[in-house]
Each structure stands twice: as structure tokens, then as C-alpha cells.
Design an enzyme around this catalytic site. Structure first.
Site, short mmCIF file in Angstrom:
data_model
loop_
_atom_site.label_atom_id
_atom_site.label_comp_id
_atom_site.label_asym_id
_atom_site.label_seq_id
_atom_site.Cartn_x
_atom_site.Cartn_y
_atom_site.Cartn_z
N ASP A 96 0.81 -1.21 0.00
CA ASP A 96 0.00 0.00 0.00
C ASP A 96 0.85 1.27 0.00
O ASP A 96 0.30 2.37 -0.01
CB ASP A 96 -0.93 0.01 1.22
CG ASP A 96 -2.10 0.95 1.07
OD1 ASP A 96 -2.60 1.10 -0.06
OD2 ASP A 96 -2.53 1.56 2.07
N SER A 139 -7.67 4.96 0.50
CA SER A 139 -7.93 3.63 -0.03
C SER A 139 -9.37 3.21 0.25
O SER A 139 -9.88 3.40 1.36
CB SER A 139 -6.97 2.61 0.58
OG SER A 139 -5.63 2.95 0.30
N GLN A 199 -6.28 -2.07 -6.63
CA GLN A 199 -6.81 -1.20 -5.58
C GLN A 199 -7.63 -0.09 -6.23
O GLN A 199 -7.30 0.39 -7.32
CB GLN A 199 -5.70 -0.58 -4.73
CG GLN A 199 -6.25 0.23 -3.55
CD GLN A 199 -5.16 0.92 -2.74
OE1 GLN A 199 -4.83 2.08 -3.01
NE2 GLN A 199 -4.60 0.22 -1.77
#
Length: 425
Positions: free
Chosen positions: A335, A357, A407
Site C-alpha cells: 500500500d 484507499s 486497488q
């Protein structure tokens, strides 16, 4: 049963699942098998406790001493994976345990009891303080079966809220400590619900959705102040042989030894006369905390507006030799700078943005060593409606595709003073 079968069985015992995989393998070498006929005493009240006894097959009944009042008699049945003889403060049995059917048990003799007392969930001998910062971040406290507590360490990089990679990695660590050590994560799917508080502990509640011969599924909820802030669905698989192919090709990039890390880039910018003095002075005054992941970028600043990013990364320091730990570290690193790539084509002087996110998915294709260099290849094929979409691939130095990722993140212009507040997520 062979040694691997014994290890797999012991990995199904909730008491043992939070131990390092190396400890479970050592226990598998030390246990003895004992057999009993129906009616045999497995343990007698007042006799010495000779070790941890785990039911392998059959049933046993626990009965209270004869002088116990009827209303207080704790008679109940022990089944497969149940255990007794551990966690007692007495050196003798307080109850009788009698075989109801033909019964087989694994017994870990008392002299091996130290194998049950490990320093961390990842390492049997070393304390958390002696580990790398990355491993310390992933050290969870087991509160009870399927409930763990994690923290945002003061030495770790801080963001406005709990770092998404930390939530993914700690939740994965919690889930990994509820399956047998021969099953490793092969896919995970995360949903970010609300921002987390860096100054509060995080409670991870693991739900055992399924346990099969080859696969196991877990759902993890991360909570603060009683609210679920994050959920993770994880699938684990026991290693097996099968069809193989790889169409993905690793980009041709310089090796990490020829590239600068973040600290070296920062030092160069602080002394580079091409940067304004005000910027250099301001940057020098800011406290700089090295990330627990070392990163070396393959592209120069000319590529910062491209919807792609390539960089090498690895955990700083040496990690304990637990395959589950290495996958958790990769999940943490996945991430870092990930969703920001979807903002690259839109960056311009004076424009302030923020990203958050929304969801995150990973597929682990092959074994991984997170303290060896991995190449992270990130692309953003689309951004629309305030959402940026990114894909990722991770390769080892041999060019093998190790992990695939996707993502979606919320990407917006940052609010300016006096601006009408936007609706909250």
C-alpha cells in the site's frame, strides 16, 4: 502419521495456532501417541500432570471428583483437537478424564512445555525488541482465541490515520494465526470503512468461515471504539503441485544496487541548488523517520506525471524465518505509494490532493522472501468519478511473478480555507 501429517494436525489446534511455525514443527517431533480403550482412565484426580494431552481421535469424558456437589459437577466431553493438562497451576490433575470410545491422544511431555511459551507469534526465542521494526509492527497480542490486539508504533511512519498497509498486514497476521502453518495466504480482499486513530490500539476479531483439507477461509474485522473500521477476507491454501505458466514479463530496469534509496534522495535534494532554499530549509527542519521498508526508485523525476511507477523494495533488517510473516510484510509494503500513482497525470504546481484507499486485493502466486529485493510495478489504467484505479505486479530478482494486486482509492482535490465542505465518504 508422518511428520507432515502430525504438523498439519497440530496446526488445527487453536491453542497452538498462534505459535511460530517453527515451534509447531518442533512440537510435532516431540509428541508421543497414546491409545486407550473405552473406560480407561486417561488422567486421574490427584495424579501428576505429565504434559499436554491433545485428542487425536475418539471421545473422552471429564468428570469432577466424587466429593463435588452435583450442581457444580463440570462433566463434559472432549473431542478431536480438544486438550487438557495445560494452563493449570497445579502439578496434579484436578479431575478424572475417562475414554468414552477408543481414544488416541498426542502427548507433549512436560519437559517440552517451553515450546508452548514463545517470545512472539513469529519467533520462539527472540523478544520483539530484538527484531526489525517491520516485524515489531506485525507483532500482535493474543487476547483470547481468535482475538488479537495491534498497535501503531511511535517509531513507525505516521500518517493522518492508521496506514492502510498496516491494517492489511496486521489483519492478515491475525488470520494467519488461526490456521495451520502449512496453509499460506493465496488471496485477500480488503475493504476500508472508516479512518483509524494512530493513538489507539486496534482489536482484530477473526471469524473462522471455513476449514477444508486444502483451503481455509477467514474474515477479520478491525475495530476501534467498538466500531468496525476495516474488514478483510483471506483465503489460505496448502501447497500443492499443479499446472504452471507465466505470461507476465518483468520490465527491464536497473538493479537496486545502482539506484538511490529514499534517504539518499532526500539528502541530495537538501543540498541540490536547483531546489529553492526555502524548500530545502523547510525539508531539513522536518523530522524524518525512515520507513520500515527500503525503497529504490527506477524512474527519474521526469516520469512523475506518468500513470505508472516502478521501484524495488525490501524489509529493513532480517526477518524471522516464517513464510506467513514474509507475506504479511509484502502486504504492508503493497500500500506504499500505491493509490497515489492514479494522481500522477493530474499533478501540477500548487495543486493539493488527497487519497484514501477504498478496497485492496492481492493474489500470491509463489513463495516470497520479503527481506530480499522485489520489484513493484504499478500502473493506473483509469481514474473517474473521484476514484483512481491501480494495478500492481511484484517480481523477484529472477523475474518470477510473485504477487498481483488491484486497488481503488478515493482521489480528490484537498479542501482550501473557506471552501464549502464536501460530503464525507
Amino acid at each position: 502419521m508422518d511428520r507432515e501429517q502430525v504438523t498439519e494436525f497440530l496446526g488445527q489446534v487453536p491453542l497452538l495456532q498462534c505459535l511460530p511455525g517453527s515451534s509447531i514443527r518442533r512440537i510435532a517431533e516431540a509428541v508421543q501417541v497414546k491409545h486407550y480403550e473405552p473406560g480407561d482412565y486417561v488422567a486421574r484426580e490427584g495424579e501428576p500432570v505429565d504434559g499436554l494431552c491433545i485428542i487425536l481421535d475418539g471421545q473422552a469424558e471429564v468428570s469432577a471428583p466424587a466429593n463435588t456437589e452435583e450442581a457444580n459437577r463440570p462433566d463434559y466431553v472432549l473431542n478431536k483437537y480438544d486438550y487438557f493438562g495445560y494452563g493449570t497451576n497445579s502439578s496434579v490433575h484436578q479431575v478424572n478424564v475417562i475414554a468414552v470410545t477408543k481414544l488416541s491422544c498426542f502427548v507433549l511431555p512436560s519437559q517440552y512445555g517451553h515450546l508452548l511459551q514463545t517470545k512472539t507469534i513469529w519467533n520462539a526465542e527472540e523478544t520483539p525488541e530484538s527484531h526489525s521494526l517491520m516485524e515489531q509492527i506485525l507483532h500482535l497480542e493474543k487476547l483470547e482465541v481468535d482475538i488479537f490486539r495491534g498497535f501503531t508504533l511511535p517509531e513507525a511512519p505516521t500518517f493522518n490515520q492508521v496506514f492502510g498497509g498496516q491494517l492489511i498486514a496486521q489483519a492478515l497476521a491475525a488470520a494467519s494465526k488461526t490456521v495451520d502453518c502449512l496453509k499460506l495466504v493465496h488471496s485477500l480482499h480488503a475493504i476500508f470503512l472508516i479512518a483509524g486513530d494512530n493513538n489507539m490500539p486496534i482489536i482484530y476479531q477473526v471469524h473462522r468461515e471455513r476449514d477444508g483439507t486444502s483451503f481455509a477461509t477467514r474474515k477479520v474485522e478491525a475495530k476501534q471504539k467498538g466500531l468496525v473500521m476495516f474488514t478483510l477476507i483471506v483465503s489460505f491454501q496448502k501447497e500443492e503441485l499443479g499446472f504452471e505458466h507465466q505470461a507476465a514479463i518483468m520490465p527491464d530496469v536497473p538493479p537496486p544496487e545502482q539506484l538511490l534509496n529514499m534517504e539518499e534522495i532526500r539528502e541530495r535534494r537538501l543540498t541540490d541548488p536547483r531546489f529553492p532554499m526555502q524548500y530545502r530549509n523547510s525539508a531539513a527542519k522536518k523530522k524524518f523517520v525512515p520507513w520500515p521498508i527500503e525503497m529504490r526508485f527506477c524512474q527519474d523525476s521526469k516520469s512523475q506525471h506518468e500513470p505508472s511507477l516502478h521501484y524495488w523494495f525490501r524489509a529493513r533488517g532480517k526477518l524471522s524465518d516464517d513464510p506467513a510473516l514474509h507475506r504479511c510484510v509484502v502486504a504492508y509494503a503493497s500500500d506504499l505509494l500505491y493509490s497515489g500513482v492514479s494522481l500522477n497525470p493530474h499533478r501540477k504546481r500548487g495543486l493539493k490532493t488527497y487519497s484514501l484507499s477504498l478496497d485492496h486485493s492481492m493474489w500470491f502466486h509463489k513463495p516470497v522472501k520479503a527481506d530480499d529485493w522485489l520489484l513493484y510495478v504499478i500502473d493506473s489504467p483509469s481514474a473517474h468519478g473521484g476514484r483512481g484505479f491501480v494495478t500492481g505486479r511484484m517480481f523477484n530478482r529472477q523475474g518470477e511473478l510473485i504477487v498481483s494486486l488491484t486497488q481503488e482509492a478515493l482521489i480528490r482535490r484537498a479542501k482550501t480555507p473557506g471552501q464549502t465542505p464536501r460530503p464525507k465518504l
